[in-house]
Design an enzyme around this catalytic site. Structure first.
Site, PDB file in Angstrom:
ATOM      1  N   PHE A   4       0.823  -1.209   0.000  1.00  0.00           N
ATOM      2  CA  PHE A   4       0.000   0.000   0.000  1.00  0.00           C
ATOM      3  C   PHE A   4       0.860   1.264   0.000  1.00  0.00           C
ATOM      4  N   CYS A 139      -7.996   2.821  13.920  1.00  0.00           N
ATOM      5  CA  CYS A 139      -8.221   1.615  14.722  1.00  0.00           C
ATOM      6  C   CYS A 139      -9.145   0.657  13.983  1.00  0.00           C
ATOM      7  N   VAL A 140      -8.726  -0.594  13.896  1.00  0.00           N
ATOM      8  CA  VAL A 140      -9.562  -1.663  13.338  1.00  0.00           C
ATOM      9  C   VAL A 140      -9.778  -2.687  14.454  1.00  0.00           C
ATOM     10  N   SER A 146      -5.749  -7.463   9.581  1.00  0.00           N
ATOM     11  CA  SER A 146      -5.017  -8.071   8.455  1.00  0.00           C
ATOM     12  C   SER A 146      -5.898  -8.383   7.259  1.00  0.00           C
ATOM     13  N   LYS A 147      -7.040  -7.669   7.141  1.00  0.00           N
ATOM     14  CA  LYS A 147      -7.916  -7.817   5.979  1.00  0.00           C
ATOM     15  C   LYS A 147      -7.791  -6.641   5.028  1.00  0.00           C
ATOM     16  N   ALA A 150      -7.294  -1.129   6.686  1.00  0.00           N
ATOM     17  CA  ALA A 150      -6.597   0.135   6.982  1.00  0.00           C
ATOM     18  C   ALA A 150      -6.285   0.938   5.710  1.00  0.00           C
ATOM     19  N   LEU A 388      -1.420  13.966  19.657  1.00  0.00           N
ATOM     20  CA  LEU A 388      -2.004  13.363  20.868  1.00  0.00           C
ATOM     21  C   LEU A 388      -2.055  11.839  20.781  1.00  0.00           C
TER      22      LEU A 388
HETATM   23  S1  MYA Z   1      -1.176   5.399  14.652  1.00  0.00           S
HETATM   24  C1  MYA Z   1      -2.132   4.294  15.647  1.00  0.00           C
HETATM   25  C2  MYA Z   1      -2.571   3.110  14.852  1.00  0.00           C
HETATM   26  N1  MYA Z   1      -3.470   2.271  15.582  1.00  0.00           N
HETATM   27  C3  MYA Z   1      -3.109   1.184  16.264  1.00  0.00           C
HETATM   28  O1  MYA Z   1      -1.945   0.826  16.306  1.00  0.00           O
HETATM   29  C4  MYA Z   1      -4.220   0.473  17.024  1.00  0.00           C
HETATM   30  C5  MYA Z   1      -4.089  -1.036  16.989  1.00  0.00           C
HETATM   31  N2  MYA Z   1      -3.955  -1.510  15.621  1.00  0.00           N
HETATM   32  C6  MYA Z   1      -4.960  -1.504  14.695  1.00  0.00           C
HETATM   33  O2  MYA Z   1      -6.069  -1.053  14.949  1.00  0.00           O
HETATM   34  C7  MYA Z   1      -4.617  -2.053  13.330  1.00  0.00           C
HETATM   35  O3  MYA Z   1      -3.486  -2.889  13.435  1.00  0.00           O
HETATM   36  C8  MYA Z   1      -4.337  -0.942  12.285  1.00  0.00           C
HETATM   37  C9  MYA Z   1      -3.886  -1.553  10.964  1.00  0.00           C
HETATM   38  C10 MYA Z   1      -5.636  -0.163  12.023  1.00  0.00           C
HETATM   39  C11 MYA Z   1      -3.241   0.011  12.742  1.00  0.00           C
HETATM   40  N3  MYA Z   1      -0.374   3.731  10.166  1.00  0.00           N
HETATM   41  O4  MYA Z   1      -5.770  -3.343   7.443  1.00  0.00           O
HETATM   42  P1  MYA Z   1      -4.445  -3.964   7.373  1.00  0.00           P
HETATM   43  C12 MYA Z   1      -0.380  -0.413   7.140  1.00  0.00           C
HETATM   44  C13 MYA Z   1      -0.386   3.630   8.820  1.00  0.00           C
HETATM   45  O5  MYA Z   1      -4.392  -5.332   6.806  1.00  0.00           O
HETATM   46  P2  MYA Z   1      -4.421  -4.017  10.252  1.00  0.00           P
HETATM   47  C14 MYA Z   1      -2.388   6.443  13.935  1.00  0.00           C
HETATM   48  O6  MYA Z   1      -3.514   6.457  14.299  1.00  0.00           O
HETATM   49  C15 MYA Z   1       0.571  -1.574   6.932  1.00  0.00           C
HETATM   50  O7  MYA Z   1       1.904  -1.074   6.807  1.00  0.00           O
HETATM   51  N4  MYA Z   1      -0.388   2.476   8.148  1.00  0.00           N
HETATM   52  O8  MYA Z   1      -3.714  -3.955   8.811  1.00  0.00           O
HETATM   53  C16 MYA Z   1      -1.928   7.298  12.773  1.00  0.00           C
HETATM   54  C17 MYA Z   1       0.019  -2.188   5.671  1.00  0.00           C
HETATM   55  O9  MYA Z   1       0.389  -1.404   4.545  1.00  0.00           O
HETATM   56  P3  MYA Z   1       1.635  -1.903   3.641  1.00  0.00           P
HETATM   57  C18 MYA Z   1      -0.375   1.352   8.888  1.00  0.00           C
HETATM   58  O10 MYA Z   1      -3.377  -4.401  11.210  1.00  0.00           O
HETATM   59  C19 MYA Z   1      -2.461   6.688  11.498  1.00  0.00           C
HETATM   60  C20 MYA Z   1      -1.478  -2.008   5.844  1.00  0.00           C
HETATM   61  O11 MYA Z   1      -1.641  -0.932   6.806  1.00  0.00           O
HETATM   62  C21 MYA Z   1      -0.375   1.368  10.281  1.00  0.00           C
HETATM   63  O12 MYA Z   1      -5.668  -4.791  10.220  1.00  0.00           O
HETATM   64  C22 MYA Z   1      -1.939   7.324  10.255  1.00  0.00           C
HETATM   65  C23 MYA Z   1      -2.124  -3.255   6.405  1.00  0.00           C
HETATM   66  O13 MYA Z   1      -3.496  -2.991   6.535  1.00  0.00           O
HETATM   67  C24 MYA Z   1      -0.368   2.628  10.923  1.00  0.00           C
HETATM   68  N5  MYA Z   1      -0.353   2.758  12.264  1.00  0.00           N
HETATM   69  O14 MYA Z   1      -4.814  -2.481  10.525  1.00  0.00           O
HETATM   70  C25 MYA Z   1      -2.516   6.731   9.002  1.00  0.00           C
HETATM   71  N6  MYA Z   1      -0.391   0.101  10.733  1.00  0.00           N
HETATM   72  O15 MYA Z   1       1.246  -3.213   3.033  1.00  0.00           O
HETATM   73  C26 MYA Z   1      -1.909   7.275   7.734  1.00  0.00           C
HETATM   74  C27 MYA Z   1      -0.392  -0.693   9.649  1.00  0.00           C
HETATM   75  O16 MYA Z   1       1.865  -0.837   2.619  1.00  0.00           O
HETATM   76  C28 MYA Z   1      -2.433   8.632   7.413  1.00  0.00           C
HETATM   77  N7  MYA Z   1      -0.381   0.057   8.528  1.00  0.00           N
HETATM   78  O17 MYA Z   1       2.809  -2.033   4.579  1.00  0.00           O
HETATM   79  C29 MYA Z   1      -1.871   9.131   6.105  1.00  0.00           C
HETATM   80  C30 MYA Z   1      -2.384  10.536   5.731  1.00  0.00           C
HETATM   81  C31 MYA Z   1      -3.827  10.522   5.231  1.00  0.00           C
HETATM   82  C32 MYA Z   1      -4.398  11.910   4.964  1.00  0.00           C
HETATM   83  C33 MYA Z   1      -3.773  12.573   3.767  1.00  0.00           C
HETATM   84  C34 MYA Z   1      -4.433  13.942   3.473  1.00  0.00           C
HETATM   85  C35 MYA Z   1      -3.763  14.649   2.413  1.00  0.00           C
HETATM   86  O1  JJ1 Z   2       4.975   2.788  27.926  1.00  0.00           O
HETATM   87  C1  JJ1 Z   2       5.828   2.213  27.277  1.00  0.00           C
HETATM   88  N1  JJ1 Z   2       6.677   1.353  27.813  1.00  0.00           N
HETATM   89  C2  JJ1 Z   2       6.753   1.133  29.251  1.00  0.00           C
HETATM   90  C3  JJ1 Z   2       6.046  -0.132  29.664  1.00  0.00           C
HETATM   91  C4  JJ1 Z   2       6.685  -1.369  29.108  1.00  0.00           C
HETATM   92  C5  JJ1 Z   2       5.927  -2.595  29.458  1.00  0.00           C
HETATM   93  C6  JJ1 Z   2       6.488  -3.764  28.725  1.00  0.00           C
HETATM   94  N2  JJ1 Z   2       6.454  -3.619  27.309  1.00  0.00           N
HETATM   95  C7  JJ1 Z   2       8.206   1.173  29.659  1.00  0.00           C
HETATM   96  N3  JJ1 Z   2       8.439   1.135  30.968  1.00  0.00           N
HETATM   97  C8  JJ1 Z   2       9.762   1.284  31.540  1.00  0.00           C
HETATM   98  C9  JJ1 Z   2       9.744   2.494  32.449  1.00  0.00           C
HETATM   99  C10 JJ1 Z   2      11.033   2.633  33.238  1.00  0.00           C
HETATM  100  C11 JJ1 Z   2      10.787   3.554  34.416  1.00  0.00           C
HETATM  101  C12 JJ1 Z   2      12.067   3.738  35.214  1.00  0.00           C
HETATM  102  C13 JJ1 Z   2      13.171   4.263  34.345  1.00  0.00           C
HETATM  103  C14 JJ1 Z   2      13.410   3.377  33.137  1.00  0.00           C
HETATM  104  C15 JJ1 Z   2      12.128   3.191  32.357  1.00  0.00           C
HETATM  105  O2  JJ1 Z   2       9.084   1.293  28.842  1.00  0.00           O
HETATM  106  C16 JJ1 Z   2       5.986   2.475  25.784  1.00  0.00           C
HETATM  107  C17 JJ1 Z   2       6.828   3.679  25.512  1.00  0.00           C
HETATM  108  O3  JJ1 Z   2       8.073   3.528  26.039  1.00  0.00           O
HETATM  109  N4  JJ1 Z   2       4.676   2.673  25.215  1.00  0.00           N
HETATM  110  C18 JJ1 Z   2       4.209   1.917  24.232  1.00  0.00           C
HETATM  111  O4  JJ1 Z   2       4.860   1.009  23.761  1.00  0.00           O
HETATM  112  C19 JJ1 Z   2       2.854   2.281  23.728  1.00  0.00           C
HETATM  113  C20 JJ1 Z   2       2.856   2.476  22.251  1.00  0.00           C
HETATM  114  C21 JJ1 Z   2       3.817   3.537  21.763  1.00  0.00           C
HETATM  115  C22 JJ1 Z   2       3.567   3.875  20.291  1.00  0.00           C
HETATM  116  C23 JJ1 Z   2       2.431   4.837  20.212  1.00  0.00           C
HETATM  117  C24 JJ1 Z   2       1.752   4.994  18.887  1.00  0.00           C
HETATM  118  C25 JJ1 Z   2       0.801   6.133  19.039  1.00  0.00           C
HETATM  119  C26 JJ1 Z   2      -0.081   6.397  17.880  1.00  0.00           C
HETATM  120  C27 JJ1 Z   2      -0.164   7.868  17.681  1.00  0.00           C
HETATM  121  O5  JJ1 Z   2      -1.187   8.288  16.894  1.00  0.00           O
END
Ligand code: MYA
Ligand code: JJ1
EC number: 2.3.1.97
Length: 388
Positions: A4, A139-140, A146-147, A150, A388
């Site tokens: 993608f 979020c999915v 994996s369908k 996203a 955020l």
């Molecule tokens: S980051 C937070 C993301 N959310 C989570 O981590 C929550 C838990 N996880 C899930 O809900 C799912 O695993 C998600 C993927 C929904 C993340 N950003 O549908 P799939 C790619 C971008 O089979 P799933 C946040 O919110 C992956 O590389 N892409 O996968 C910011 C693969 O593509 P490719 C991601 O696991 C989001 C494809 O998706 C991410 O069921 C910014 C697989 O799809 C990710 N975090 O669903 C989004 N994770 O094959 C982009 C996986 O190419 C915004 N993938 O590697 C872009 C700008 C859009 C606006 C533009 C305006 C001009």
């Molecule tokens: O919180 C995080 N890690 C913690 C907990 C680890 C638990 C086991 N995996 C951590 N703790 C150690 C603290 C310690 C305190 C004393 C001093 C030394 C350190 O490391 C981590 C960040 O470190 N958080 C995550 O992994 C959550 C996901 C982060 C990715 C966020 C994506 C956001 C999407 C934005 O749109």
């Protein structure tokens, strides 16, 4: 291979180091009449919904989807639990577009199974202020992973952003995608050592006892800086000036005006906290610090359900040292009952992390831009942007 992301206007891995590529938009904007008018196709069992975040019911549906299915740490011990009040704040800033709050429902049950959102922002890249969408809360549902849902959701939010004549976006993720603008490290400052150790968030250090650990992380009972107080509505102009001047030094930064500061930085209970230093002599606002409230659900612990975490947001020190300012932030966070204070190594945060006893976490946060190329990646300290 990223089947993608290889099709999208983002920096590609194969282009890293190619200094002949120009900085700026990767694709030119097209006339709005050329933007696809119909939503992208979902698998037949699902349908698009625009989530009305003014509706308490819909807000609860989004809240519950995220509470049960959003981001976890690498060992699945904690899951982000953004509050409803937080989601309202994050998704309804000045000038927000309701159409950018996008859900997917199961057609038969109407259950909300996926979500993605955008909010408008002005982000400065070097000397250019660019209108962008900040994309968050993708979020999915765990059962639908994996369908390839996203990519469809990302294409749909892109289409709806384009319909507002906006062609760039900023987003962060814990995973590596093509290609990071910067890779930042999470740091953690223990406030409640006993609980953090009990729930497995941290471990007792080598040759450390619990009582030595509690002593190590002790803080004063009240802030020490004279003139340190909560931000109030009348402070918006002064805080805006202070913040704009501070953020001007970073290569990529938010471009805050007074409306943005009013929304993003005025204190909201259990959502965002902001403090400033008002000079007792001149009554000038000389320093500022802020953090937001993002608890995590503790998965499968019999004694505790929630980890209360504060996340460093925007901080500016001109008169007070960064060290003393952020020490006061830690003190108020401790007084408010937070268990841990988290920060990224963005802006000037490096200057206080080690001395204030933050330790590096096991998580990283990658920052991305959509349809905007930078010649090379940035250091975290060149970023003046916190999502955020
Ligand atoms: S980051 C937070 C993301 N959310 C989570 O981590 C929550 C838990 N996880 C899930 O809900 C799912 O695993 C998600 C993927 C929904 C993340 N950003 O549908 P799939 C790619 C971008 O089979 P799933 C946040 O919110 C992956 O590389 N892409 O996968 C910011 C693969 O593509 P490719 C991601 O696991 C989001 C494809 O998706 C991410 O069921 C910014 C697989 O799809 C990710 N975090 O669903 C989004 N994770 O094959 C982009 C996986 O190419 C915004 N993938 O590697 C872009 C700008 C859009 C606006 C533009 C305006 C001009
Ligand atoms: O919180 C995080 N890690 C913690 C907990 C680890 C638990 C086991 N995996 C951590 N703790 C150690 C603290 C310690 C305190 C004393 C001093 C030394 C350190 O490391 C981590 C960040 O470190 N958080 C995550 O992994 C959550 C996901 C982060 C990715 C966020 C994506 C956001 C999407 C934005 O749109």
């Amino acid at each position: 291979p990223h089947k993608f992301w290889e099709t999208q206007p983002v920096g590609q891995f194969k282009d890293i180091g190619d200094t002949s590529l120009p900085e700026g938009p990767i694709e030119a904007a097209t006339p709005l009449s050329e933007v696809k008018q119909e939503p992208y196709n979902l698998p037949a069992a699902y349908e698009w919904t625009t989530c009305d975040m003014k509706s308490d019911y819909v807000c609860s549906e989004v809240y519950n989807l995220l509470r049960n299915n959003y981001v976890e740490d690498d060992e699945n011990m904690f899951r982000f639990n953004y509050s409803k009040e937080f989601l309202t704040w994050a998704l309804r800033p000045p000038g927000y577009y309701p159409s950018w709050h996008i859900g997917v429902r199961a057609k038969t049950s109407k259950k909300l199974v996926a979500f993605i959102s955008g909010v408008p922002a002005r982000i400065r890249v070097r000397d250019d202020v660019v209108k962008m969408a900040e994309i968050n809360f993708l979020c999915v549902h765990k059962k639908l992973r994996s369908k390839r849902l996203a990519p469809v959701m990302i294409k749909e939010v892109t289409r709806r952003v384009h319909l507002e004549n906006i062609w760039q976006a900023a987003y962060t993720a814990g995973v590596v995608l093509p290609t990071p603008v910067a890779t930042c490290q999470y740091w953690h400052r223990t406030l409640n050592p006993k609980k953090l150790i009990d729930v497995g968030f941290s471990r007792l250090g080598a040759r450390m006892t619990m009582s030595r650990t509690i002593k190590l992380y002790k803080l004063q009972d009240a802030p020490v800086t004279p003139g340190f107080r909560k931000m109030e509505p009348c402070d918006v102009p002064a805080v805006t000036r202070l913040l704009r001047s501070y953020l001007s030094q970073f290569l990529v930064a938010t471009d805050f005006d007074e409306n943005d500061v009013e929304h993003w930085l005025l204190p909201r209970e259990d959502v965002v906290d902001s403090y400033l230093v008002e000079s007792p002599e001149t009554h000038d606002v000389t320093d500022f610090c802020s953090f937001y409230t993002l608890p995590s659900t503790i998965l499968g612990n019999p004694n505790y359900t929630t980890l209360k975490a504060a996340y460093s947001y925007y901080n500016v020190a001109t008169k007070t040292t960064f060290l003393q300012l952020m020490n006061d932030a830690l003190i108020v966070a401790k007084q408010k009952g937070f268990d841990v204070f988290n920060a990224l190594d963005v802006m000037h945060n490096e200057s206080f992390l080690k001395e204030l006893k933050f330790g590096p976490g096991d998580g990283q946060l990658h920052y991305y831009l959509y349809n905007y190329r930078l010649r090379s990646a940035l250091k975290p300290s060149e970023l003046g942007l916190v999502l955020l």
